[in-house]
Design a protein around this motif. Structure first.
Motif, PDB file in Angstrom:
ATOM      1  N   GLY A  86       9.107  13.212  11.339  1.00  0.00           N
ATOM      2  CA  GLY A  86       8.742  11.802  11.358  1.00  0.00           C
ATOM      3  C   GLY A  86       7.358  11.531  11.901  1.00  0.00           C
ATOM      4  N   SER A  87       6.450  12.462  11.769  1.00  0.00           N
ATOM      5  CA  SER A  87       5.084  12.234  12.244  1.00  0.00           C
ATOM      6  C   SER A  87       4.464  11.043  11.502  1.00  0.00           C
ATOM      7  N   PRO A  88       3.760  10.164  12.243  1.00  0.00           N
ATOM      8  CA  PRO A  88       3.210   8.941  11.634  1.00  0.00           C
ATOM      9  C   PRO A  88       2.347   9.190  10.390  1.00  0.00           C
ATOM     10  N   ALA A  89       1.653  10.311  10.351  1.00  0.00           N
ATOM     11  CA  ALA A  89       0.758  10.561   9.216  1.00  0.00           C
ATOM     12  C   ALA A  89       1.510  10.939   7.945  1.00  0.00           C
ATOM     13  N   PHE A  90       2.744  11.402   8.093  1.00  0.00           N
ATOM     14  CA  PHE A  90       3.518  11.769   6.899  1.00  0.00           C
ATOM     15  C   PHE A  90       3.632  10.583   5.929  1.00  0.00           C
ATOM     16  N   ASP A  91       3.697   9.370   6.499  1.00  0.00           N
ATOM     17  CA  ASP A  91       3.961   8.173   5.688  1.00  0.00           C
ATOM     18  C   ASP A  91       2.836   7.804   4.727  1.00  0.00           C
ATOM     19  N   VAL A  92       1.643   8.344   4.943  1.00  0.00           N
ATOM     20  CA  VAL A  92       0.507   7.933   4.106  1.00  0.00           C
ATOM     21  C   VAL A  92      -0.130   9.124   3.395  1.00  0.00           C
ATOM     22  N   ALA A  93       0.586  10.240   3.364  1.00  0.00           N
ATOM     23  CA  ALA A  93       0.034  11.458   2.767  1.00  0.00           C
ATOM     24  C   ALA A  93       0.794  11.824   1.504  1.00  0.00           C
ATOM     25  N   GLN A 105      -3.281   1.340  -9.248  1.00  0.00           N
ATOM     26  CA  GLN A 105      -4.242   1.147  -8.160  1.00  0.00           C
ATOM     27  C   GLN A 105      -3.926  -0.060  -7.298  1.00  0.00           C
ATOM     28  N   LEU A 106      -3.321  -1.098  -7.883  1.00  0.00           N
ATOM     29  CA  LEU A 106      -3.037  -2.277  -7.066  1.00  0.00           C
ATOM     30  C   LEU A 106      -1.932  -1.961  -6.059  1.00  0.00           C
ATOM     31  N   ALA A 107      -0.897  -1.268  -6.523  1.00  0.00           N
ATOM     32  CA  ALA A 107       0.168  -0.831  -5.613  1.00  0.00           C
ATOM     33  C   ALA A 107      -0.399   0.090  -4.537  1.00  0.00           C
ATOM     34  N   ARG A 108      -1.279   0.965  -4.966  1.00  0.00           N
ATOM     35  CA  ARG A 108      -1.903   1.913  -4.031  1.00  0.00           C
ATOM     36  C   ARG A 108      -2.672   1.173  -2.932  1.00  0.00           C
ATOM     37  N   MET A 109      -3.442   0.155  -3.340  1.00  0.00           N
ATOM     38  CA  MET A 109      -4.238  -0.555  -2.334  1.00  0.00           C
ATOM     39  C   MET A 109      -3.371  -1.473  -1.463  1.00  0.00           C
ATOM     40  N   ILE A 110      -2.263  -1.951  -2.005  1.00  0.00           N
ATOM     41  CA  ILE A 110      -1.314  -2.709  -1.163  1.00  0.00           C
ATOM     42  C   ILE A 110      -0.706  -1.769  -0.115  1.00  0.00           C
ATOM     43  N   ALA A 111      -0.308  -0.573  -0.553  1.00  0.00           N
ATOM     44  CA  ALA A 111       0.286   0.393   0.386  1.00  0.00           C
ATOM     45  C   ALA A 111      -0.717   0.789   1.464  1.00  0.00           C
ATOM     46  N   LEU A 112      -1.973   0.987   1.066  1.00  0.00           N
ATOM     47  CA  LEU A 112      -3.013   1.359   2.040  1.00  0.00           C
ATOM     48  C   LEU A 112      -3.260   0.231   3.047  1.00  0.00           C
ATOM     49  N   ALA A 113      -3.059  -1.010   2.596  1.00  0.00           N
ATOM     50  CA  ALA A 113      -3.238  -2.148   3.510  1.00  0.00           C
ATOM     51  C   ALA A 113      -2.019  -2.352   4.400  1.00  0.00           C
ATOM     52  N   ALA A 114      -0.867  -1.926   3.930  1.00  0.00           N
ATOM     53  CA  ALA A 114       0.360  -2.107   4.713  1.00  0.00           C
ATOM     54  C   ALA A 114       0.392  -1.168   5.919  1.00  0.00           C
ATOM     55  N   ALA A 115      -0.150   0.035   5.746  1.00  0.00           N
ATOM     56  CA  ALA A 115      -0.043   1.057   6.795  1.00  0.00           C
ATOM     57  C   ALA A 115      -0.628   0.617   8.138  1.00  0.00           C
ATOM     58  N   PRO A 116      -1.880   0.087   8.167  1.00  0.00           N
ATOM     59  CA  PRO A 116      -2.419  -0.313   9.473  1.00  0.00           C
ATOM     60  C   PRO A 116      -1.636  -1.459  10.128  1.00  0.00           C
ATOM     61  N   LEU A 117      -0.841  -2.149   9.335  1.00  0.00           N
ATOM     62  CA  LEU A 117       0.000  -3.204   9.898  1.00  0.00           C
ATOM     63  C   LEU A 117       1.340  -2.640  10.355  1.00  0.00           C
ATOM     64  N   GLY A 118       1.472  -1.323  10.297  1.00  0.00           N
ATOM     65  CA  GLY A 118       2.689  -0.685  10.803  1.00  0.00           C
ATOM     66  C   GLY A 118       3.840  -0.689   9.812  1.00  0.00           C
ATOM     67  N   LEU A 119       3.551  -1.024   8.557  1.00  0.00           N
ATOM     68  CA  LEU A 119       4.605  -1.099   7.540  1.00  0.00           C
ATOM     69  C   LEU A 119       4.579   0.133   6.638  1.00  0.00           C
ATOM     70  N   LYS A 120       5.746   0.535   6.212  1.00  0.00           N
ATOM     71  CA  LYS A 120       5.867   1.634   5.262  1.00  0.00           C
ATOM     72  C   LYS A 120       5.885   1.059   3.844  1.00  0.00           C
ATOM     73  N   ALA A 121       5.577   1.918   2.876  1.00  0.00           N
ATOM     74  CA  ALA A 121       5.619   1.492   1.475  1.00  0.00           C
ATOM     75  C   ALA A 121       6.522   2.423   0.680  1.00  0.00           C
ATOM     76  N   HIS A 122       7.330   1.824  -0.173  1.00  0.00           N
ATOM     77  CA  HIS A 122       8.173   2.578  -1.098  1.00  0.00           C
ATOM     78  C   HIS A 122       7.792   2.125  -2.509  1.00  0.00           C
ATOM     79  N   ILE A 123       7.266   3.061  -3.297  1.00  0.00           N
ATOM     80  CA  ILE A 123       6.768   2.732  -4.636  1.00  0.00           C
ATOM     81  C   ILE A 123       7.860   3.010  -5.668  1.00  0.00           C
TER      82      ILE A 123
END
Lengths: 362, 362
Positions: A44-51, B20-38
């Protein structure tokens, strides 16, 4: 050691370590068209979620390391305590940036201070300590107060103890486990500052402006840029970083932590520590500089041109430690505040859960 | 329909579509502490690389949809051609933002134009076309030149044909497959502009400044901000977006594409299309605004406060189409240029491979 390699979009960066620094490197790699493969022992390392891939394995698991190395185009790491053997093993298969030499030197406080002072760059006075007699000799040479630190594996104030007038030296040595140590003279510093810089394999170099750092309980609490330092200190700090990077043959982003001292009314700096990685005191660059330290690190290890380091305003970066991250909703409601959470499940005391950046008009 | 839900860090955003739009939404979600499921049918979708989970399945695979819906805390999508049935099915399990109503209306050009004009907002003159006789009647009403468009599934100029003086109307209808269609009057517009805006469930609304868009071969080539429009056009554009968002009960980011017309020396706008999603003409916000449209979308669908929309300079966003992305190395070497590649393996002609943002002093 493999030949220098210039990455192209579609290639994969391997990152040792799965914490917030690896996570932010991976997030910076994606817009550049690069994939990230995280290697970390913790589930569950935090970086796993974005790799795009991750390997959960120990740093001495040679089979896992071998498979990892062959699946990526360059390897980097998020923390300086990666075993040198691991880096050496990997670098027989794939370029590892920064290299094993930078890792080896910065893992050992004595080697690091020796390295820096041999470059003619000022550090606190220091001496090697291996036993009680050696500690007594070191104290006689350096005087009190002094700081006794384990040579290896210290961070955020762990593995160090202050020896003041009247303190029992042997007890202090025992407190740090009687590990091989370094005794450092106490520097009467005004403030703590750092310079975050990048160097690429062909010697190109860029430094961000000096950052002023406020610690609480030995953990970075707040960074502000610009620091309240003279132009001379700005210049000398960048030059110190350039020389250290050059002498290490460094590739990637690194930080030099320094003490700001004032003598006869003039500011000067004394190098305290080198961090061979992206650094908490450079987090302000995510929103506050043209190129973030994470993108800069990716550019450097990819063999790509370094990005512009200009600052976008007066910047303040505050860490969110432990339950301070509970204020996420208030931060979101604050116009212009940039929230960065690290995706950690549990907010233990002292744990870095995120940070917030605020940009003000210059 | 489930009850409104306010997300908390650690929660997961489900995204339909893996481009790419889903990708950029997921990249924006991460710093807000949210996970993304595509969720996407295509293997190797670009967004898979930056998400904590992905499901590769068809949009009518109810088992897969059901498992997806129960594993996420909110569902959104990156493209307006998500089947309404899919959205309706999901929204019985988990909130879907924007909702099925916005999706339904904007999927059908006739419904969309009818909806907009009933709000008292100007569009091109239009008429329904179901057969040859209907087309003749529509042409008699609207005149030539006119544009015949399929009601559904058109994008980037596909599914439309211009009928000029002397053109064979029946041939034009055949060219678009004799699908149910809409005939639109030709608007003698000066330029194309758009407004990207966000609305949250409780009615909060924020619009970015009007963006000026240059198309080539029916594909967006370049966006510039600020647009060369009057303050009145800025104000009326934001107001149009606000009213459309309100009438749709919209939650999330959307774009309103408009024609800028000049009559008697005064600028005005005519609504062309609503895009119920983050939009190519809002990509400049990634580097050029305090809050990017992707973060703004995440904030809106999470039930969080909307972020500041201020612009950081004069901004120019240029798409990298097909092999234009081969210039990535030159872009990286350009001081201050921000490269965004989408991680697509193959650079087919007309395919959006990435974009570059350039920020200039205001």
């Amino acid at each position: 050691m493999s030949a220098p390699r210039i990455l192209k979009p579609g290639d994969t960066i391997g990152i040792l370590g799965g914490g917030q620094l690896a996570r932010m490197i991976a997030l910076a790699a994606a817009p550049l068209g690069l994939k990230a493969h995280i290697y970390a022992p913790e589930a569950g390392s935090p970086a796993f979620d974005v790799a795009s891939a991750h390997t959960q394995a120990a740093y001495d698991d040679l089979d896992a390391l071998s498979a990892f190395a062959t699946s990526v185009d360059v390897v980097t790491y998020e923390f300086e305590n990666v075993p040198v053997d691991t880096a050496t093993f990997l670098s027989a298969i794939v370029p590892v940036h920064p290299g094993a030499r930078a890792l080896g030197i910065t893992q050992d406080r004595l080697d690091e201070k020796t390295f820096v002072s041999r470059l003619g760059i000022e550090t606190a006075p220091f001496a090697e300590v291996n036993d009680d007699a050696g500690l007594e000799a070191a104290l006689a040479e350096i005087g009190r107060p002094a700081v006794l630190k384990t040579r290896r594996f210290g961070y955020d104030g762990k593995g160090q103890v202050i020896i003041r007038e009247g303190d029992d030296a042997a007890a202090a040595f025992k407190a740090i486990g009687r590990h091989p140590a370094i005794l450092e003279g106490f520097v009467p510093f005004e403030r703590e500052v750092s310079v975050v810089a990048a160097r690429s394999e062909d010697g190109r170099f860029k430094a961000y402006e000096v950052t002023e750092n406020e610690h609480r309980h030995h953990i970075l609490y707040r960074s502000t840029v610009p620091a309240d330092v003279t132009p001379a200190v700005e210049a000398v700090s960048a030059e110190i970083a350039r020389r250290i990077g050059e002498a290490l043959g460094y590739v990637g982003v690194f930080a030099v932590e320094m003490f700001l001292v004032v003598e006869d009314g003039a500011q000067g700096v004394i190098v305290n520590e080198i961090a061979p990685r992206v650094h908490n005191s450079g987090h302000w660059t995510l929103d506050g500089a043209v190129t973030s330290q994470f993108e800069q690190h990716v550019r450097a290890i990819a063999g790509w041109p370094l990005g512009a380091v200009e600052r976008l305003g007066r910047v303040e970066m505050t860490n969110l430690i432990g339950n301070e991250a509970d204020s996420w909703h208030e931060i979101l409601a604050e116009p212009g505040a940039h929230l960065h959470l690290y995706g950690k499940a549990e907010a233990r005391p002292g744990r870095k859960m995120g940070h917030v950046t605020r940009i003000f008009e210059p």
